[in-house]
Design an enzyme around this catalytic site. Structure first.
Site, short mmCIF file in Angstrom:
data_model
loop_
_atom_site.label_atom_id
_atom_site.label_comp_id
_atom_site.label_asym_id
_atom_site.label_seq_id
_atom_site.Cartn_x
_atom_site.Cartn_y
_atom_site.Cartn_z
N GLU A 1 0.81 -1.06 0.13
CA GLU A 1 0.05 0.06 0.08
C GLU A 1 0.79 1.27 -0.19
O GLU A 1 1.56 1.54 0.92
CB GLU A 1 -0.94 -0.14 1.20
CG GLU A 1 -1.69 -1.31 1.43
CD GLU A 1 -3.10 -1.15 0.34
OE1 GLU A 1 -3.56 -0.04 -0.14
OE2 GLU A 1 -3.50 -2.12 0.12
N CYS A 13 -2.23 9.42 2.49
CA CYS A 13 -1.71 8.90 1.10
C CYS A 13 -2.49 9.15 -0.16
O CYS A 13 -2.04 9.36 -1.43
CB CYS A 13 -1.51 7.39 1.53
SG CYS A 13 -3.24 6.78 1.82
P1 NAD Z 1 7.97 4.60 5.06
O1 NAD Z 1 8.04 3.93 3.96
O2 NAD Z 1 9.24 5.54 5.19
O3 NAD Z 1 7.92 3.95 6.59
C1 NAD Z 1 6.85 2.84 6.44
C2 NAD Z 1 7.20 1.83 7.49
O4 NAD Z 1 8.45 1.16 7.03
C3 NAD Z 1 7.74 2.20 8.78
O5 NAD Z 1 7.25 1.44 9.63
C4 NAD Z 1 9.32 2.04 8.83
O6 NAD Z 1 9.91 1.77 9.91
C5 NAD Z 1 9.57 1.01 7.82
N1 NAD Z 1 10.88 0.68 7.25
C6 NAD Z 1 11.64 1.77 6.89
N2 NAD Z 1 12.69 1.35 6.22
C7 NAD Z 1 12.41 0.02 6.02
C8 NAD Z 1 13.16 -0.82 5.36
N3 NAD Z 1 14.21 -0.86 4.76
N4 NAD Z 1 12.52 -2.20 5.17
C9 NAD Z 1 11.28 -2.44 5.80
N5 NAD Z 1 10.66 -1.48 6.45
C10 NAD Z 1 11.24 -0.32 6.52
O7 NAD Z 1 6.76 5.52 4.94
P2 NAD Z 1 6.22 6.78 6.12
O8 NAD Z 1 7.03 7.79 5.78
O9 NAD Z 1 6.10 6.09 7.44
O10 NAD Z 1 4.74 6.98 5.37
C11 NAD Z 1 4.56 7.76 4.39
C12 NAD Z 1 4.13 7.16 3.12
O11 NAD Z 1 3.45 6.16 3.30
C13 NAD Z 1 3.80 7.86 2.01
O12 NAD Z 1 4.35 7.66 0.74
C14 NAD Z 1 2.27 7.30 1.91
O13 NAD Z 1 1.81 7.99 0.47
C15 NAD Z 1 2.36 6.02 2.04
N6 NAD Z 1 1.22 5.58 2.75
C16 NAD Z 1 0.54 4.83 2.02
C17 NAD Z 1 -0.74 4.61 2.29
C18 NAD Z 1 -1.62 3.38 1.34
O14 NAD Z 1 -2.65 2.99 2.20
N7 NAD Z 1 -1.45 3.38 0.33
C19 NAD Z 1 -1.22 4.96 3.64
C20 NAD Z 1 -0.54 5.72 4.24
C21 NAD Z 1 0.74 6.05 3.96
#
Ligand code: NAD
Length: 486
Positions: A221, A255
């Protein structure tokens, strides 16, 4: 289960957690409707009883988060999803009967819905409760065990999630793992039966790479730049107000927030004035206003300010909307909604997902140009089109791709329990919410049940006349007719 030799030794506790859940799953692979419903009812009660604490934790994490927004976007979707699931789960769990070609009768064919086993869920910070709990509800409804890793940017919410879930579930049923990218990387390289990730497209790629090593199926997502297209015939005040509501909700950190607006070139200034008026009406002040949320962290505010500065350097007209002429530097990291007029592709603001209260407005010559603009870019998570003409709406639906769509408003498709939610292309893969969530976390096992009496024996050697006649029934009839054309 074998962990790769490359698995970091400091995270062996995660491996032990997974082994514990997997072994519990093997001993008790399928739970009944009553067991699952019992879990979900208890979770529902816990959320309702603790909603103020949850909203307070989220606000502490953000600097300030409007309590109304937290109830609307974190508590309501969670309790609504659980209610919808409880009303339908008995039916979803029933094996579904499928048709057979006549020669196979009286055997039966059914799809059985089986739990996948142990699933991993990684969630982001922007709706830190909802985006952890909704996949959890879907996974539990399908009878799975869950390891959940919330975001490190919202530690107070992660703590309350951990506290509440450990009150309700044994570690063999649901475990919460806290930590940052290093923990996330180790977590995503565990050999789960399914890995459900919500977050950025960049990290989504790393998660899918790690999961590929184990052939773990993923749901991603992700995010992207979701456009709002306004038709020239649409009342401009109404479009501006509805887009302003979507863009200022959670200070644009959604998002599916409208990322940028496409509007007829001749109406850009009129739209900007209407947008300023709408924001001013809804937020007479910002810094001291409980209804207006903070940007999650100072680093994110600096990133957003960088986008605005970069747009200015490239010649954009920038309108900061600060109705009460407040200053924004007392540690809450709030940020005023800002319009970027005359945005172009060279500007950083048009090259990355904004994820904050900054709205570029781009003028278009014709609707075809606006559709082409969207089609030239990665497929967005959401698309908004404002037009009361059904024919043109259908045309836009037919000619654009996006994860989901709301017509004549923003974001509302995400809170419909009976609509699937997910991205397409760079905005993600896989779906959840409601029945779709149950299916995502279920193995759809095909079960063919042969009967005592059967004629399928004729389809084995030595092939005789009966086999030839049977084969003619199975495939030869297509030579003579196309029944779906009649
Ligand atoms: P992010 O990708 O930085 O982090 C998301 C999660 O991934 C966190 O728990 C983080 O600790 C973990 N993470 C970080 N590095 C990782 C790695 N190398 N391997 C595995 N996990 C890792 O995202 P964010 O800044 O927390 O959220 C914002 C983003 O999420 C935006 O791009 C937004 O559009 C998207 N988003 C999508 C949805 C959806 O339903 N499609 C909903 C909310 C947010």
């Amino acid at each position: 289960m074998f962990m790769s030799a490359a698995f970091p030794s400091e995270f062996r506790n995660l491996e032990a957690m997974l082994l514990g859940q997997r072994s519990a799953h093997r001993h008790q692979p399928a739970s009944t409707f009553e067991q699952r419903a019992g879990q979900l009812e208890a979770l529902l009660k816990l959320i309702v009883d603790n909603q103020d604490r949850i909203a307070a934790a989220i606000s502490a994490d953000f600097g300030h988060r409007s309590p109304h927004e937290s109830k609307l976007a974190e508590i309501f979707p969670a309790v609504s999803a659980i209610g919808h699931t409880l009303r339908n789960l008995r039916e979803w769990m029933q094996p579904s009967r499928r048709r057979l070609a006549v020669v196979f009768l009286p055997a039966t064919a059914k799809v059985h819905y089986r739990p996948l086993g142990v699933v991993g869920i990684i969630s982001p910070w922007n709706y830190p409760f909802q985006l952890a709990i909704l996949p959890l509800v879907a996974a539990l409804s399908a009878g799975n065990r869950v390891m959940l890793k919330p975001s490190e940017l919202t530690p107070a919410t992660a703590r309350i999630i951990e506290e509440l879930l450990s009150e309700l579930f044994s570690p063999e049923q649901v475990s919460v793992v806290t930590g940052g990218p290093d923990v996330g990387a180790a977590f995503s390289s565990l050999p789960f039966d399914h890995l459900f990730f919500t977050g950025s497209t960049r990290v989504g790629r790393a998660v899918m790479r790690a999961a590929a090593e184990n052939l773990t199926p993923v749901t991603l997502e992700l995010g992207g730049k979701s456009p709002a297209i306004v038709h020239e015939s649409f009342p401009i005040d109404q479009a501006a107000d509805r887009i302003a509501v979507g863009k200022t909700f959670n200070a644009g950190q959604t998002c599916i927030a409208p990322d940028y607006v496409l509007i007829p070139r001749t109406r850009v200034d009129e739209f900007a004035a209407a947008f300023v008026a709408a924001v001013t009406r809804r937020f007479p002040s910002l810094q001291g206003n409980d209804d207006y949320s903070s940007v999650i962290a100072d680093g994110h505010r600096r990133r957003l300010q960088g986008l605005i500065d970069n747009a200015k350097e490239h010649g954009a007209r920038v309108i900061e909307i600060n109705p009460a002429a407040e200053s924004f530097d007392d540690g809450l990291h709030k940020m005023p909604p800002t319009l970027i007029l005359d945005a172009t592709d060279e500007m950083a603001v048009m090259q990355e997902e904004i994820f904050g209260p900054v709205l570029p407005v781009i003028g278009y010559e014709s609707l075809d140009d606006a559709i082409a603009y969207v089609g030239d870019r990665p497929k967005p998570l959401a698309l908004y089109y404002f037009d009361y003409d059904d024919g043109r709406v259908q045309n836009v639906l037919d000619r654009t791709e996006s994860g989901g769509v709301t017509i004549n408003d923003t974001m509302l498709h995400v809170v419909q329990d009976d609509l699937p939610f997910g991205g397409v292309g760079e905005s993600g893969m896989g779906l959840y919410h409601g029945h779709q969530g149950f299916l995502t976390f279920s193995h759809q096992k095909a079960v063919m049940h042969q009967s005592r009496l059967s004629v399928t024996g004729i389809f084995s050697p030595p092939y005789g006349k009966a086999a030839a006649a049977g084969i003619e029934i199975l495939s030869g009839r297509w030579k003579r007719r196309l029944p779906w054309r009649q």
